[in-house]
Design a protein around this motif. Structure first.
Motif, PDB file in Angstrom:
ATOM      1  N   PHE A 145       0.835  -1.204   0.000  1.00 32.99           N
ATOM      2  CA  PHE A 145       0.000   0.000   0.000  1.00 32.99           C
ATOM      3  C   PHE A 145       0.872   1.257   0.000  1.00 32.99           C
ATOM      4  O   PHE A 145       0.570   2.239  -0.695  1.00 32.99           O
TER       5      PHE A 145
ATOM      6  N   LEU B 154      -3.413  13.517   0.076  1.00 35.51           N
ATOM      7  CA  LEU B 154      -4.356  13.079  -0.953  1.00 35.51           C
ATOM      8  C   LEU B 154      -4.046  11.664  -1.436  1.00 35.51           C
ATOM      9  O   LEU B 154      -4.956  10.876  -1.727  1.00 35.51           O
TER      10      LEU B 154
ATOM     11  N   HIS C 165      -3.006   9.132   0.152  1.00 36.78           N
ATOM     12  CA  HIS C 165      -3.673   8.170   1.031  1.00 36.78           C
ATOM     13  C   HIS C 165      -5.105   7.915   0.573  1.00 36.78           C
ATOM     14  O   HIS C 165      -5.522   6.781   0.348  1.00 36.78           O
ATOM     15  N   THR C 166      -5.848   8.991   0.455  1.00 36.50           N
ATOM     16  CA  THR C 166      -7.278   8.831   0.164  1.00 36.50           C
ATOM     17  C   THR C 166      -7.523   8.317  -1.248  1.00 36.50           C
ATOM     18  O   THR C 166      -8.474   7.566  -1.488  1.00 36.50           O
TER      19      THR C 166
ATOM     20  N   ASN D  87      -6.879   4.548  -0.971  1.00 34.58           N
ATOM     21  CA  ASN D  87      -7.863   3.874  -0.127  1.00 34.58           C
ATOM     22  C   ASN D  87      -9.262   3.905  -0.738  1.00 34.58           C
ATOM     23  O   ASN D  87     -10.019   2.941  -0.622  1.00 34.58           O
ATOM     24  N   THR D  88      -9.595   4.996  -1.393  1.00 40.40           N
ATOM     25  CA  THR D  88     -10.901   5.067  -2.050  1.00 40.40           C
ATOM     26  C   THR D  88     -10.965   4.089  -3.217  1.00 40.40           C
ATOM     27  O   THR D  88     -11.967   3.392  -3.409  1.00 40.40           O
TER      28      THR D  88
ATOM     29  N   GLU E 113      -9.300   1.340  -3.427  1.00 42.14           N
ATOM     30  CA  GLU E 113      -9.385   0.015  -2.808  1.00 42.14           C
ATOM     31  C   GLU E 113     -10.817  -0.300  -2.388  1.00 42.14           C
ATOM     32  O   GLU E 113     -11.340  -1.373  -2.674  1.00 42.14           O
ATOM     33  N   GLY E 114     -11.431   0.631  -1.675  1.00 42.05           N
ATOM     34  CA  GLY E 114     -12.793   0.405  -1.200  1.00 42.05           C
ATOM     35  C   GLY E 114     -13.776   0.267  -2.346  1.00 42.05           C
ATOM     36  O   GLY E 114     -14.672  -0.579  -2.313  1.00 42.05           O
ATOM     37  N   ALA E 115     -13.593   1.084  -3.364  1.00 45.86           N
ATOM     38  CA  ALA E 115     -14.515   1.031  -4.496  1.00 45.86           C
ATOM     39  C   ALA E 115     -14.332  -0.260  -5.291  1.00 45.86           C
ATOM     40  O   ALA E 115     -15.305  -0.846  -5.769  1.00 45.86           O
TER      41      ALA E 115
END
Lengths: 193, 193
Positions: free
Chosen positions: A130, A154, A156-157, A160-161, A163-165
């Motif tokens: 990551f 930014l 990071h997000t 992570n976004t 990944e989540g999506a």
DNA sequence: GTCTATAGTTTGATAGAC
DNA sequence: GTCTATCAAACTATAGAC
């Protein structure tokens, strides 16, 4: 002249492990299944990976790490505007998911979550992956003129976004979560210029 | 007058399954371990859940679904501004993770990813959970004055970003991913007013 | 390096007494 | 509803011939 390398046994085993753990996770992937798919014997598996399943998982995560970092660099390098580039990236993930009939999501997440509290070595390999991906995004954002601290946050997000999506897209068998993630991330990144 | 209910065997089994699968996933959670933690016998487990492990996983996901939906409603209802409310929500997830020594992440994700391509019933239960949580966020955004279509789209990304950030926080044993997710989501939501 | 055979556990699931 | 005993299969890992 041969430019295409033969793929050695060790590499075939790593790839098979990566693919199977990407699809079914650490616990449900058996060493016999790995050796079968890699067209290697169980003896060869333990010859190259005396640490057994744990060592294989770590190697598979590193493989997925390199693979996705490369894809990320390629895709982000192909579009000048950073927001647009991230949108293309989300679309690319969606395409990969759909083309594998929603089987091949992130090659790291499933194994990482399963071993979060139980296998520190596997967890660290995932953490490294990551961090590597984040750095690729961070570089792109800095090159695009964003301040260092804003780019780092930014990144990071963004990772992570995505990944989540991707996880949500896989579970719902729909590109929508990734398409919206791309759209919203582009807007967020754009709001900092 | 007694208001505190005795917890029945069935409920204890579901809770134990939910906790164990949250921490180790579907494949690595054994029925004997479930029955031990639930202080029930294996016979009782199969008495209440004749469908075995698969049925238990579905019930555990539904349990996690209800539990998190309730937490989400509580937290979002406690702050007027939607962006701020989402930030509080991210902080609440971070607190839960830290307090469990980074063991208890999303009660649905791990099992969902493991069974994505193999167990359609489990996958559908997970899909339903995500949809339920999304609706809670969507309602909050609409109540705050956002247009219906914008609220619906944003709700996707809010849930998925929180999911990805929670996963990342768990793997890196750090609150940072969730703190940044809250900050960026608040900015994104705020940009639509 | 490759292969087969197998040890030693553990797994999900079932049967049947109480 | 609860409990014990047990089955058949799968698992990780090892040993040793080639």
């Amino acid at each position: 002249m041969r430019t295409q390398h033969e793929i050695g046994t060790r590499e075939r085993i790593v790839r098979a492990t990566s693919l199977l753990m990407q699809r079914k996770g650490y616990g449900a992937t058996g060493l016999k299944e790995i050796s079968k798919r890699a067209e290697a014997t169980l003896g060869s598996v333990y010859h190259f990976f005396p640490g057994g399943k744990r060592e294989l998982a770590i190697e598979a995560i590193r493989h997925g790490d390199r693979e996705f970092a490369e894809l990320l660099r390629d895709v982000l390098g192909g579009t000048r505007d950073p927001g647009e580039a991230i949108e293309v990236c989300a679309a690319s993930l969606a395409k990969g998911l759909r083309e594998s009939d929603w089987l091949d999501g992130c090659p790291v997440t499933t194994t990482a979550l399963e071993s979060a509290g139980e296998e520190p070595d596997i967890q660290r390999a995932a953490e490294t992956a990551f961090a590597n991906w984040r750095r690729v995004v961070e570089d792109k954002l800095r090159e695009s003129g964003l301040a260092d601290d804003i780019a780092a946050e930014l990144a990071h997000t963004v990772i992570n976004t995505l990944e989540g999506a991707e996880m949500s897209a896989q579970v719902s068998r729909s590109e929508t979560p990734l398409v919206l993630a791309g759209k919203h991330l582009a807007r967020l990144v754009g709001s900092y210029r």
